[in-house]
Scaffold this motif. Structure first.
Motif, PDB file in Angstrom:
ATOM      1  N   GLY A 151       0.823  -1.200   0.000  1.00 44.18           N
ATOM      2  CA  GLY A 151       0.000   0.000   0.000  1.00 44.18           C
ATOM      3  C   GLY A 151       0.853   1.244   0.000  1.00 44.18           C
ATOM      4  O   GLY A 151       0.330   2.361   0.030  1.00 44.18           O
ATOM      5  N   ARG A 152       2.170   1.055  -0.046  1.00 48.64           N
ATOM      6  CA  ARG A 152       3.118   2.157   0.107  1.00 48.64           C
ATOM      7  C   ARG A 152       3.851   2.509  -1.188  1.00 48.64           C
ATOM      8  O   ARG A 152       3.700   3.597  -1.715  1.00 48.64           O
ATOM      9  CB  ARG A 152       4.134   1.801   1.187  1.00 48.64           C
ATOM     10  N   ASN A 153       4.670   1.580  -1.726  1.00 50.32           N
ATOM     11  CA  ASN A 153       5.371   1.884  -2.971  1.00 50.32           C
ATOM     12  C   ASN A 153       5.900   0.630  -3.647  1.00 50.32           C
ATOM     13  O   ASN A 153       5.894  -0.464  -3.079  1.00 50.32           O
ATOM     14  CB  ASN A 153       6.503   2.903  -2.757  1.00 50.32           C
ATOM     15  N   ALA A 154       6.330   0.829  -4.894  1.00 46.71           N
ATOM     16  CA  ALA A 154       6.978  -0.220  -5.683  1.00 46.71           C
ATOM     17  C   ALA A 154       8.051   0.447  -6.532  1.00 46.71           C
ATOM     18  O   ALA A 154       7.937   1.626  -6.879  1.00 46.71           O
ATOM     19  CB  ALA A 154       5.966  -0.936  -6.566  1.00 46.71           C
ATOM     20  N   TYR A 155       9.106  -0.316  -6.885  1.00 45.11           N
ATOM     21  CA  TYR A 155      10.193   0.292  -7.650  1.00 45.11           C
ATOM     22  C   TYR A 155      11.017  -0.783  -8.350  1.00 45.11           C
ATOM     23  O   TYR A 155      10.850  -1.986  -8.103  1.00 45.11           O
ATOM     24  CB  TYR A 155      11.090   1.142  -6.748  1.00 45.11           C
ATOM     25  N   ASN A 156      11.907  -0.331  -9.220  1.00 46.54           N
ATOM     26  CA  ASN A 156      12.842  -1.216  -9.907  1.00 46.54           C
ATOM     27  C   ASN A 156      14.240  -1.039  -9.340  1.00 46.54           C
ATOM     28  O   ASN A 156      14.568   0.006  -8.774  1.00 46.54           O
ATOM     29  CB  ASN A 156      12.862  -0.925 -11.408  1.00 46.54           C
ATOM     30  N   VAL A 157      15.063  -2.070  -9.505  1.00 48.92           N
ATOM     31  CA  VAL A 157      16.445  -2.036  -9.036  1.00 48.92           C
ATOM     32  C   VAL A 157      17.364  -2.110 -10.246  1.00 48.92           C
ATOM     33  O   VAL A 157      17.164  -2.923 -11.154  1.00 48.92           O
ATOM     34  CB  VAL A 157      16.739  -3.197  -8.065  1.00 48.92           C
ATOM     35  N   TYR A 158      18.402  -1.256 -10.247  1.00 46.45           N
ATOM     36  CA  TYR A 158      19.320  -1.155 -11.374  1.00 46.45           C
ATOM     37  C   TYR A 158      20.739  -1.534 -10.937  1.00 46.45           C
ATOM     38  O   TYR A 158      21.016  -1.652  -9.730  1.00 46.45           O
ATOM     39  CB  TYR A 158      19.271   0.260 -11.951  1.00 46.45           C
ATOM     40  N   THR A 173      22.481  -7.646  -3.998  1.00 47.82           N
ATOM     41  CA  THR A 173      23.233  -7.498  -5.249  1.00 47.82           C
ATOM     42  C   THR A 173      23.958  -8.784  -5.613  1.00 47.82           C
ATOM     43  O   THR A 173      24.000  -9.186  -6.790  1.00 47.82           O
ATOM     44  CB  THR A 173      24.235  -6.341  -5.124  1.00 47.82           C
ATOM     45  N   LYS A 174      24.515  -9.462  -4.609  1.00 41.13           N
ATOM     46  CA  LYS A 174      25.211 -10.728  -4.860  1.00 41.13           C
ATOM     47  C   LYS A 174      24.243 -11.783  -5.388  1.00 41.13           C
ATOM     48  O   LYS A 174      24.585 -12.539  -6.310  1.00 41.13           O
ATOM     49  CB  LYS A 174      25.869 -11.218  -3.568  1.00 41.13           C
ATOM     50  N   LYS A 175      23.033 -11.831  -4.840  1.00 40.63           N
ATOM     51  CA  LYS A 175      22.065 -12.857  -5.224  1.00 40.63           C
ATOM     52  C   LYS A 175      21.373 -12.560  -6.548  1.00 40.63           C
ATOM     53  O   LYS A 175      21.123 -13.475  -7.341  1.00 40.63           O
ATOM     54  CB  LYS A 175      21.001 -13.010  -4.126  1.00 40.63           C
ATOM     55  N   TYR A 176      21.080 -11.280  -6.803  1.00 40.03           N
ATOM     56  CA  TYR A 176      20.203 -10.947  -7.933  1.00 40.03           C
ATOM     57  C   TYR A 176      20.791  -9.912  -8.888  1.00 40.03           C
ATOM     58  O   TYR A 176      20.117  -9.506  -9.830  1.00 40.03           O
ATOM     59  CB  TYR A 176      18.854 -10.430  -7.408  1.00 40.03           C
ATOM     60  N   GLY A 177      22.049  -9.507  -8.642  1.00 39.64           N
ATOM     61  CA  GLY A 177      22.653  -8.468  -9.470  1.00 39.64           C
ATOM     62  C   GLY A 177      22.665  -8.797 -10.958  1.00 39.64           C
ATOM     63  O   GLY A 177      22.618  -7.896 -11.797  1.00 39.64           O
ATOM     64  N   HIS A 178      22.687 -10.091 -11.284  1.00 41.56           N
ATOM     65  CA  HIS A 178      22.712 -10.485 -12.692  1.00 41.56           C
ATOM     66  C   HIS A 178      21.426 -10.116 -13.410  1.00 41.56           C
ATOM     67  O   HIS A 178      21.379 -10.118 -14.650  1.00 41.56           O
ATOM     68  CB  HIS A 178      22.956 -11.989 -12.809  1.00 41.56           C
ATOM     69  N   THR A 179      20.386  -9.784 -12.660  1.00 44.47           N
ATOM     70  CA  THR A 179      19.101  -9.425 -13.276  1.00 44.47           C
ATOM     71  C   THR A 179      18.882  -7.916 -13.344  1.00 44.47           C
ATOM     72  O   THR A 179      17.951  -7.462 -14.011  1.00 44.47           O
ATOM     73  CB  THR A 179      17.920 -10.030 -12.483  1.00 44.47           C
ATOM     74  N   PHE A 180      19.710  -7.143 -12.658  1.00 47.15           N
ATOM     75  CA  PHE A 180      19.435  -5.710 -12.517  1.00 47.15           C
ATOM     76  C   PHE A 180      19.471  -4.970 -13.861  1.00 47.15           C
ATOM     77  O   PHE A 180      18.790  -3.958 -14.024  1.00 47.15           O
ATOM     78  CB  PHE A 180      20.431  -5.050 -11.559  1.00 47.15           C
ATOM     79  N   GLY A 181      20.277  -5.457 -14.799  1.00 41.24           N
ATOM     80  CA  GLY A 181      20.409  -4.765 -16.078  1.00 41.24           C
ATOM     81  C   GLY A 181      19.471  -5.263 -17.160  1.00 41.24           C
ATOM     82  O   GLY A 181      19.469  -4.745 -18.277  1.00 41.24           O
ATOM     83  N   THR A 182      18.664  -6.266 -16.845  1.00 40.57           N
ATOM     84  CA  THR A 182      17.740  -6.801 -17.844  1.00 40.57           C
ATOM     85  C   THR A 182      16.560  -5.850 -18.020  1.00 40.57           C
ATOM     86  O   THR A 182      16.237  -5.059 -17.124  1.00 40.57           O
ATOM     87  CB  THR A 182      17.223  -8.186 -17.411  1.00 40.57           C
TER      88      THR A 182
END
Length: 286
Positions: free
Chosen positions: A126-133, A264-273
């Motif tokens: 109910g607060r916010n949503a965002y993307n990670v780069y 970042t270690k777990k999901y950093g490979h997806t940040f640029g997709t």
């Protein structure tokens, strides 16, 4: 029961009664109220139970509200939320922090409805949503509460009818499908005591099962000054920080950085997709 409203609190006697009173006032769905008293040394529990009795709730027997108290030994946010969810029986977990006061009749309906309409959505904020780069804690495309000095609960009235899907969301208020949370084995306690566990579960949900998350704003009252009970406990009579308070803040900042490094270690490979931003139209009439 369909809904479990889960509130974790730490020494918030002065505010928690207002939070619970608002939950009782504005929640439409019959629900169980799971109160997690996390290392409380004040009268938070007595305050909550007084409010429940004053509202005509016979603790544990009321048909509308089933009260479930849980005591944890000052384990902080991640483990306290897990304890609350494990004590719950609802189809949906609605997590609310102890510095957030619902201010909209049927807020619970709004929080659950996107998951009832779309099976691929597992969590709604109910607060916010965002993307990670790429980078550490580089976020963008934030929808909802935008700035640290923006009062929590404010929103653009034009987005009320949109469910806005992004990479991840922030808790408070946060509703998740219970069966999905169980399948994901709850919040990852590697992020304990707090921070980034909500980011982590959203990434796990999407990468392992293709489930999405987003924001569908609800009206609630809050203020940044209402939080940080553990920091305030270290202030002296003049409101000046003690060494204990400063140490807690330093530890908090280090913890946030550490946990974002773990994200970042777990999901950093997806940040640029390419991002899969999506806005879905949903009108809810209470």
């Amino acid at each position: 029961m369909k809904l479990s409203v889960i509130v974790t609190t730490h020494d918030k006697q002065w505010l928690i009664g207002t939070v619970v009173d608002a939950i009782l006032k504005y929640t439409v769905t019959p629900f169980e109220l799971v109160m997690v008293y996390d290392g409380c040394k004040d009268k938070s529990r007595e305050t909550v139970e007084k409010v429940l009795r004053g509202a005509g709730t016979r603790i544990g027997e009321n048909k509308m509200v089933k009260y479930i108290p849980v005591e944890t030994p000052d384990v902080h946010e991640v483990k306290a939320n897990n304890a609350g969810m494990r004590a719950s029986s609802g189809e949906y977990y609605l997590l609310l922090q102890d510095d957030m006061v619902p201010n909209e009749r049927g807020w619970d309906i709004r929080m659950m409805r996107p998951m009832e309409v779309w099976e691929d959505i597992f969590a709604i904020s109910g607060r916010n949503a965002y993307n990670v780069y790429p980078g550490i804690q580089v976020i963008g495309d934030l929808i909802g509460r935008v700035e640290d000095d923006t009062p929590r609960g404010t929103y653009d009235i034009n987005t009320r009818c949109l469910v806005r899907l992004r990479d991840t969301i922030n808790r408070g208020p946060l509703c998740m499908r219970a069966s999905s949370v169980k399948k994901l084995n709850y919040l990852d306690e590697a992020f304990a005591p707090s921070d980034c566990d909500d980011v982590d579960i959203c990434y796990r949900a999407r990468l392992e099962y293709g489930w999405r998350c987003g924001v569908y704003p609800v009206d609630y009252l809050s203020d940044l000054s209402w939080g940080t009970a553990r920091i305030k406990a270290g202030l002296n009579a003049l409101g000046v920080e003690s060494e204990k308070s400063k140490a807690y803040k330093d530890d908090f900042n280090q913890r946030v950085y550490k946990n974002w490094c773990l994200i970042t270690k777990k999901y950093g490979h997806t940040f640029g997709t390419p991002k899969k931003n999506e806005d879905r139209l949903l009108e809810v009439v209470i």
